[in-house]
Design a protein around this motif. Structure first.
Motif: not given
Length: 247
Positions: A147-160
């Protein structure tokens, strides 16, 4: 509204996005970069939005594909101009790289249908408004992004882990494909068949075909809602996702 679409290779096109854009009257200017006669626009100023699609090259392979430097510059220009921007797979990785984040090989390659989960921030994002907290998406990638500095994670996965983020309010990066059609999956499976066989073995292409058919039947409403959300975001919608109908 006019959208600049950067398409890296012919077989990885807008897919479902093309029909959705056309239905809403958006004008698309597609730059197919594998065509040696095609050049990128020097600026995003003539456009209302920017879309960067997927491709088989690495986002870090600027030495082999020098135009990637210009793609990253256009992404940064779009950010400073406040233009809605979407990056899909390679496009998402180029967004990460444009803002200084690492992009490179993932510990686990993903090909096929994988479940992703929305973060709390993802649940309140207009891009995912009205969608389930977790759902299946199509994946075909060996690289991933930090993630770039300041970005916000919106979705995640188990493998990646990193599957979607927003930078600022209008720059969206996706690792996965929600634009694919069944025909696109079939075509990629044929063109990239050796990679597919190395990944999953001789029986994997048929399993992928069957699961793709099932996912398209079962997840029709998810795709429809996502495309509605995306068109709204591309058209300049803000965080006030209450404006979007839940029907």
């Amino acid at each position: 509204m006019r959208i600049l679409v950067i398409q890296h290779v012919a077989i990885e096109d807008l897919g479902l996005l093309g029909a959705a854009f056309q239905q809403r009257g958006f004008e698309v200017d597609i730059r197919l970069m594998e065509d040696p006669q095609v050049f990128l626009s020097p600026s995003v100023k003539p456009y209302g939005a920017l879309v960067i699609l997927g491709g088989p090259m690495g986002a870090y392979e600027e030495d082999r594909y020098p135009y990637l430097f210009q793609v990253e510059r256009l992404i940064r220009e779009a950010y400073h101009a406040g233009l809605p921007t979407l990056g899909v797979c390679l496009g998402g990785q180029l967004i990460a790289r444009a803002f200084g984040a690492w992009v490179g090989p993932s510990m686990v390659k993903e090909i096929g249908w994988y479940r992703i989960r929305l973060t709390e921030e993802g649940k309140s994002s207009p891009l995912f408004a009205g969608l389930p907290d977790d759902f299946f998406v199509f994946q075909w990638h060996g690289d991933t992004f930090a993630l770039p500095k300041g970005a916000v994670l919106l979705a995640s996965g188990d493998s990646c882990r990193n599957q979607a983020f927003v930078y600022g309010e209008r720059i969206f990066a996706l690792q996965f494909h929600l634009e694919v059609t069944e025909a696109m999956v079939a075509l990629w499976s044929e063109v990239y068949r050796e990679e597919l066989l190395r990944f999953g073995g001789a029986a994997f292409p048929e399993r992928l075909r069957e699961e793709t058919k099932r996912r398209f039947e079962e997840d029709r409403d998810i795709r429809r809602r996502f495309l509605e959300n995306l068109c709204w975001v591309i058209a300049g919608g803000s965080r006030g996702c209450g404006l979007l109908s839940g029907k």
